[in-house]
Design an enzyme around this catalytic site. Structure first.
Site, PDB file in Angstrom:
ATOM      1  N   HIS A  81       0.849  -1.194   0.000  1.00  0.00           N
ATOM      2  CA  HIS A  81       0.000   0.000   0.000  1.00  0.00           C
ATOM      3  C   HIS A  81       0.875   1.231   0.000  1.00  0.00           C
ATOM      4  CE1 HIS A  81      -3.412   2.581   0.816  1.00  0.00           C
ATOM      5  NE2 HIS A  81      -2.629   3.235   1.650  1.00  0.00           N
ATOM      6  N   ASP A 160     -15.721   1.542   5.610  1.00  0.00           N
ATOM      7  CA  ASP A 160     -14.748   2.599   5.314  1.00  0.00           C
ATOM      8  C   ASP A 160     -15.308   3.569   4.283  1.00  0.00           C
ATOM      9  OD1 ASP A 160     -12.140   3.936   5.298  1.00  0.00           O
ATOM     10  OD2 ASP A 160     -12.090   3.200   3.236  1.00  0.00           O
ATOM     11  N   ARG A 167     -16.285  11.719   6.569  1.00  0.00           N
ATOM     12  CA  ARG A 167     -15.093  12.485   6.980  1.00  0.00           C
ATOM     13  C   ARG A 167     -14.786  13.579   5.964  1.00  0.00           C
ATOM     14  NH1 ARG A 167     -10.852   8.194   6.873  1.00  0.00           N
ATOM     15  NH2 ARG A 167      -9.411   9.856   7.412  1.00  0.00           N
ATOM     16  N   SER A 182      -8.722   3.528   8.261  1.00  0.00           N
ATOM     17  CA  SER A 182      -9.258   3.498   6.895  1.00  0.00           C
ATOM     18  C   SER A 182      -8.335   2.671   5.987  1.00  0.00           C
ATOM     19  CB  SER A 182      -9.378   4.943   6.400  1.00  0.00           C
ATOM     20  OG  SER A 182      -9.600   4.993   5.030  1.00  0.00           O
ATOM     21  N   LYS A 186      -8.948  -1.799   4.715  1.00  0.00           N
ATOM     22  CA  LYS A 186      -8.965  -2.311   3.341  1.00  0.00           C
ATOM     23  C   LYS A 186      -7.853  -3.337   3.132  1.00  0.00           C
ATOM     24  CE  LYS A 186      -9.135   2.036   2.259  1.00  0.00           C
ATOM     25  NZ  LYS A 186      -9.362   3.435   1.921  1.00  0.00           N
TER      26      LYS A 186
HETATM   27  N1  URA Z   1      -6.180   6.879   2.316  1.00  0.00           N
HETATM   28  C1  URA Z   1      -7.206   6.122   2.783  1.00  0.00           C
HETATM   29  O1  URA Z   1      -7.462   5.033   2.297  1.00  0.00           O
HETATM   30  N2  URA Z   1      -7.907   6.596   3.829  1.00  0.00           N
HETATM   31  C2  URA Z   1      -7.664   7.788   4.410  1.00  0.00           C
HETATM   32  O2  URA Z   1      -8.342   8.128   5.359  1.00  0.00           O
HETATM   33  C3  URA Z   1      -6.602   8.576   3.896  1.00  0.00           C
HETATM   34  C4  URA Z   1      -5.863   8.091   2.839  1.00  0.00           C
END
Ligand code: URA
Length: 426
Positions: A81, A160, A167, A182, A186
């Site tokens: 990621h 999320d 948000r 968040s 994932k």
């Molecule tokens: N990337 C994400 O997946 N979530 C966030 O809150 C910020 C960056």
């Protein structure tokens, strides 16, 4: 538990139990908590924080709000990621290199956020490339060729998606525990046992200081550990674009060129650091360097693109990728050393050219963007070419040229480049 009890607890600075956080996540997906109540809690959490245990419990509940992928037949699966950057074309190289070392890679990515580009948009610039593999197709492809990539589906950590939209609308994005939950919800749902984290730091990243990047990296690794997964984090420099191009097809061209020339540039060195750590954690028999030098990584790249329905000839013939009708060179017009590159502004220019979205329904143009020919510290003269703009029209090109000129600072004395890639120290 009622929504009011839950909000009051965080408003008053109390700690939530794992059961309370799970209740909240269920209430979000069942729609039994109103948006105004969920956002009241988000602001309380933003202001009063979540500790490490609360963040881990929230993350796990968010991950389990949708399908949790598993790959029992594959052994140790690697994922990676990036927290988002400009010219961040790491994934299209990381996947085939690690897979060529015999380590299965299954990765799901989202679209770009803000001024940063998304892997989905980059890969979709390859004619025919399919990013909509479902979990069964991901598994079957990874079993067959050792790697698979898919865009996130609606059932991937749906809590999320709900929370991120709330948000975004309520100024509660920039909270370290909420960002960490968040991201990791994932990643945990995507099923890999080894997760490589590329935390970008600098003026082209969400984390602008080394301290912020370090804190986020630590939070991400700690969540992975409490969920029984192995994670390694690297802090990588984002004070200048990582690839020598920014824009979807242009970044892929730059990435393919990097692979063919031995992975020695800035992009290549970041990819190799992540790939080497991933291969060490997964116990690979072949090193990424060997996979690159032997040509196995390039073969795997072609095989992977073909397996996903794409035209694999783009690897050897990038002219098959979309190209823009108008190109224009930008000369630096000053003499000295490059001491500043406003990476975020470059990302914004490229987005305005049409390579990214200003709203979710915008259609992106895969062909547009810029090539960049200088790095921090380079000595330049008046006529040094800094950028080549690739635009859909003369007017777009002219607008971009004007903006791009402001993104480079030239001074009499050189500066030292920030460290490109370093492992997070615990
Ligand atoms: N990337 C994400 O997946 N979530 C966030 O809150 C910020 C960056």
């Amino acid at each position: 538990m009622t929504p009011n009890d839950f909000i009051r607890a965080k408003r008053d600075g109390r700690r939530h139990s794992p059961a309370e956080l799970r209740w909240f996540v269920n209430a979000l997906t069942d729609e039994t908590i109103a948006d105004y109540q969920a956002t009241a809690w988000l602001m309380a959490a933003f202001l009063n924080g979540l500790d490490v245990d609360e963040t881990s419990s929230l993350t796990l509940a968010m991950a389990e709000s949708g399908a949790m992928l598993e790959f029992p037949t594959l052994g140790t699966v690697v994922d990676k990621h990036s927290t988002g950057g400009v010219g961040d074309a790491v994934t299209p190289l990381f996947i085939p290199i690690v897979a060529a070392c015999g380590v299965p890679v299954v990765k799901m990515s989202g679209r770009g956020l803000g001024f940063t580009g998304g892997t989905l948009d980059k890969l979709e610039s390859i004619p025919g490339f399919r990013g909509d593999l479902d979990p069964d197709e991901l598994l079957a492809q990874a079993e067959r060729i050792g790697c698979a990539w898919g865009g996130q589906t609606a059932n991937h950590a749906p809590a999320d998606k709900i929370l991120y939209a709330l948000r975004d609308a309520t100024e509660t994005v920039e909270s370290l525990p909420l960002i960490a939950a968040s991201i990791m919800s994932k990643k945990l749902a995507a099923g890999a046992g080894v997760i490589m984290l590329d935390v970008k730091c600098g003026n082209g990243a969400f984390m602008q200081t080394p301290q912020e990047a370090h804190d986020l990296a630590l939070a991400l690794v700690s969540i992975a550990g409490s969920a029984g997964r192995c994670a390694r984090a690297f802090i990588t420099d984002m004070n200048q674009p990582l690839a020598t191009a920014v824009g979807n097809a242009l970044e892929l061209k730059a990435a393919f060129a990097e692979l063919k020339s031995g992975m020695k540039g800035r992009l290549g060195r970041v990819v190799m650091a992540l790939a080497e750590a991933a291969c060490n954690e997964a116990g690979a028999q072949v090193s990424p360097r060997k996979a690159v030098d032997s040509g196995a990584a390039k073969d795997k790249l072609r095989e992977w693109i073909e397996a996903q329905g794409g035209d694999e000839r783009v690897v050897d013939d990038p002219s098959l990728l979309p190209s823009a009708p108008v190109t224009e060179s930008v000369m630096i017009g000053a003499r000295g050393f490059v001491t500043g590159i406003d990476c975020q502004a470059i990302g914004e220019v490229v987005r305005s050219l049409g390579a990214g979205r200003l709203s979710v329904n915008d259609v992106i143009d895969p062909s547009v963007g810029i090539e960049i020919f200088v790095e921090l510290g380079d000595e330049v003269g008046e006529s040094t070419r800094v950028f080549e703009v690739h635009a859909a029209s003369e007017a777009d090109a002219a607008q971009a040229v004007g903006e791009l000129r402001k993104t480079i600072t030239v001074s009499d004395d050189p500066v030292e480049s920030p460290i490109l890639v370093q492992p997070m120290e615990a």
